[in-house]
Design an enzyme around this catalytic site. Sequence first.
Site, PDB file in Angstrom:
ATOM      1  N   ARG A 240     -81.545  11.499 -54.383  1.00 42.77           N
ATOM      2  CA  ARG A 240     -80.863  10.393 -53.659  1.00 42.77           C
ATOM      3  C   ARG A 240     -79.396  10.757 -53.589  1.00 42.77           C
ATOM      4  O   ARG A 240     -78.765  11.010 -54.613  1.00 42.77           O
ATOM      5  CB  ARG A 240     -81.064   9.062 -54.406  1.00 42.77           C
ATOM      6  CG  ARG A 240     -80.194   7.943 -53.869  1.00 42.77           C
ATOM      7  CD  ARG A 240     -80.534   6.591 -54.423  1.00 42.77           C
ATOM      8  NE  ARG A 240     -81.749   6.064 -53.806  1.00 42.77           N
ATOM      9  CZ  ARG A 240     -82.119   4.787 -53.843  1.00 42.77           C
ATOM     10  NH1 ARG A 240     -81.365   3.885 -54.464  1.00 42.77           N
ATOM     11  NH2 ARG A 240     -83.232   4.391 -53.264  1.00 42.77           N
TER      12      ARG A 240
ATOM     13  N   HIS B 254     -84.273   6.759 -45.207  1.00 45.49           N
ATOM     14  CA  HIS B 254     -84.957   6.360 -46.452  1.00 45.49           C
ATOM     15  C   HIS B 254     -86.473   6.458 -46.216  1.00 45.49           C
ATOM     16  O   HIS B 254     -87.171   5.441 -46.161  1.00 45.49           O
ATOM     17  CB  HIS B 254     -84.531   4.939 -46.814  1.00 45.49           C
ATOM     18  CG  HIS B 254     -84.841   4.535 -48.228  1.00 45.49           C
ATOM     19  ND1 HIS B 254     -85.424   5.392 -49.156  1.00 45.49           N
ATOM     20  CD2 HIS B 254     -84.651   3.358 -48.885  1.00 45.49           C
ATOM     21  CE1 HIS B 254     -85.565   4.755 -50.303  1.00 45.49           C
ATOM     22  NE2 HIS B 254     -85.105   3.525 -50.172  1.00 45.49           N
TER      23      HIS B 254
ATOM     24  N   GLN C  42     -89.296   4.861 -48.569  1.00 43.04           N
ATOM     25  CA  GLN C  42     -89.364   3.396 -48.380  1.00 43.04           C
ATOM     26  C   GLN C  42     -90.282   3.057 -47.217  1.00 43.04           C
ATOM     27  O   GLN C  42     -91.075   2.115 -47.278  1.00 43.04           O
ATOM     28  CB  GLN C  42     -87.943   2.865 -48.101  1.00 43.04           C
ATOM     29  CG  GLN C  42     -87.888   1.383 -47.781  1.00 43.04           C
ATOM     30  CD  GLN C  42     -88.197   0.519 -48.982  1.00 43.04           C
ATOM     31  OE1 GLN C  42     -87.596   0.696 -50.030  1.00 43.04           O
ATOM     32  NE2 GLN C  42     -89.128  -0.421 -48.856  1.00 43.04           N
TER      33      GLN C  42
ATOM     34  N   ASP D 103     -81.965  -5.738 -44.068  1.00 41.81           N
ATOM     35  CA  ASP D 103     -81.507  -4.977 -45.234  1.00 41.81           C
ATOM     36  C   ASP D 103     -80.113  -5.486 -45.567  1.00 41.81           C
ATOM     37  O   ASP D 103     -79.509  -6.235 -44.782  1.00 41.81           O
ATOM     38  CB  ASP D 103     -81.508  -3.475 -44.881  1.00 41.81           C
ATOM     39  CG  ASP D 103     -81.174  -2.568 -46.078  1.00 41.81           C
ATOM     40  OD1 ASP D 103     -81.194  -3.054 -47.230  1.00 41.81           O
ATOM     41  OD2 ASP D 103     -80.893  -1.375 -45.846  1.00 41.81           O
TER      42      ASP D 103
ATOM     43  N   CYS E 166     -86.353  -4.069 -47.892  1.00 35.50           N
ATOM     44  CA  CYS E 166     -86.603  -2.985 -48.861  1.00 35.50           C
ATOM     45  C   CYS E 166     -86.105  -3.358 -50.250  1.00 35.50           C
ATOM     46  O   CYS E 166     -86.537  -2.768 -51.232  1.00 35.50           O
ATOM     47  CB  CYS E 166     -85.956  -1.691 -48.369  1.00 35.50           C
ATOM     48  SG  CYS E 166     -84.161  -1.780 -48.245  1.00 35.50           S
TER      49      CYS E 166
ATOM     50  N   ARG F 271     -94.079   0.676 -53.139  1.00 38.10           N
ATOM     51  CA  ARG F 271     -93.302   1.897 -53.389  1.00 38.10           C
ATOM     52  C   ARG F 271     -94.066   2.815 -54.334  1.00 38.10           C
ATOM     53  O   ARG F 271     -94.071   4.033 -54.183  1.00 38.10           O
ATOM     54  CB  ARG F 271     -91.926   1.559 -54.001  1.00 38.10           C
ATOM     55  CG  ARG F 271     -90.971   0.773 -53.117  1.00 38.10           C
ATOM     56  CD  ARG F 271     -90.588   1.509 -51.856  1.00 38.10           C
ATOM     57  NE  ARG F 271     -90.057   2.835 -52.107  1.00 38.10           N
ATOM     58  CZ  ARG F 271     -88.792   3.110 -52.464  1.00 38.10           C
ATOM     59  NH1 ARG F 271     -87.909   2.133 -52.551  1.00 38.10           N
ATOM     60  NH2 ARG F 271     -88.386   4.346 -52.681  1.00 38.10           N
TER      61      ARG F 271
END
Length: 305
Positions: free
Chosen positions: A106, A133, A136, A224, A264, A292
Amino acid sequence: MTEVQEVKHFLDLAEFDKDILTKILISGVQSKLGEADLSSTLTGKTVLMMFEKPSTRTRVSLETAVKQMGGQTVVLNPADSQLGRGESVADTARVLSRYVDAIALRTHDHDKILELAKFSSVPVVNLLSNWSHPTQLIADLITLYERFGDLSSLKVAWSGDGNNVLHSWMHAAAKFGFELQIACPEERMPDVAAVSWVREKGANVSITNDSTAAVAGADAVVTDVWISMGDEQQGGALQKMLQPYRVDENLMSKAKPTAIFMHCLPAKRGQEVTDAVLDGQQSAAWDEAENRLHANKGILAWCLS
Ligand code: CP
Ligand code: NVA
């Protein structure tokens, strides 16, 4: 003659065929339902996880997935490693690939993921960058699949910032053929490269500044945070600019009555989403977070099989 095998990186949905993405998604679903046993898929394998930014879900769900699949993890804080003192990403990749079976990162800088993948002889997994991402999105697609079955007939609406998660939704819409109606303020549109990519692919993606128009008739309403990791300095301006994109009960009422709400997470309650929506009957956010774990299993099984 030895056959040279391509390294199976997981960097962006844009790079995959729909068939492979479907395989990854279904493998996660089957593992969740107990129809596929992935418990020894990673026996004897080590996955290295590096985080330049904070994480709750990604870190815990990935570490748990690796362990439930019989493997082990090493977590490295890049700031504490020689990367933090200037060792190049290329040299780091060359060395780490001699120890571990996969490297997950990340980062603030998507180019680092690309560089890592270029020089790594083991799979590299993008755990979120400033650009995208993708892990996700596998969880999000699993969530849509569980709720609706066929993805291609769906209408998904995005109301909020034109950020990394949205780029991965755009990739997913192009790959799976669902309609994506995006509403973002003019100053926070998705990156032009992502927009040209969906146009090139002929994806059914529309972009407006009007959240009510974007949400009309949607099967899923997605948002988000307004201030992504790395955007903190622009925080005040973003909060002001994104007010009209908040998902509240009124905005949800413009979608289909059967619509679900997706996020998310982490959420900033009261900013991009109200408590009533996040905690309400239509919220799929908690299933999405659970997924996830299952998505990671599908991804790891593909990368390391
Ligand atoms: N959704 C997500 O990636 O959450 P974390 O930042 O907690 O990993
Ligand atoms: N867009 C958010 C997603 C967090 C999971 C960020 O990059 O901070």
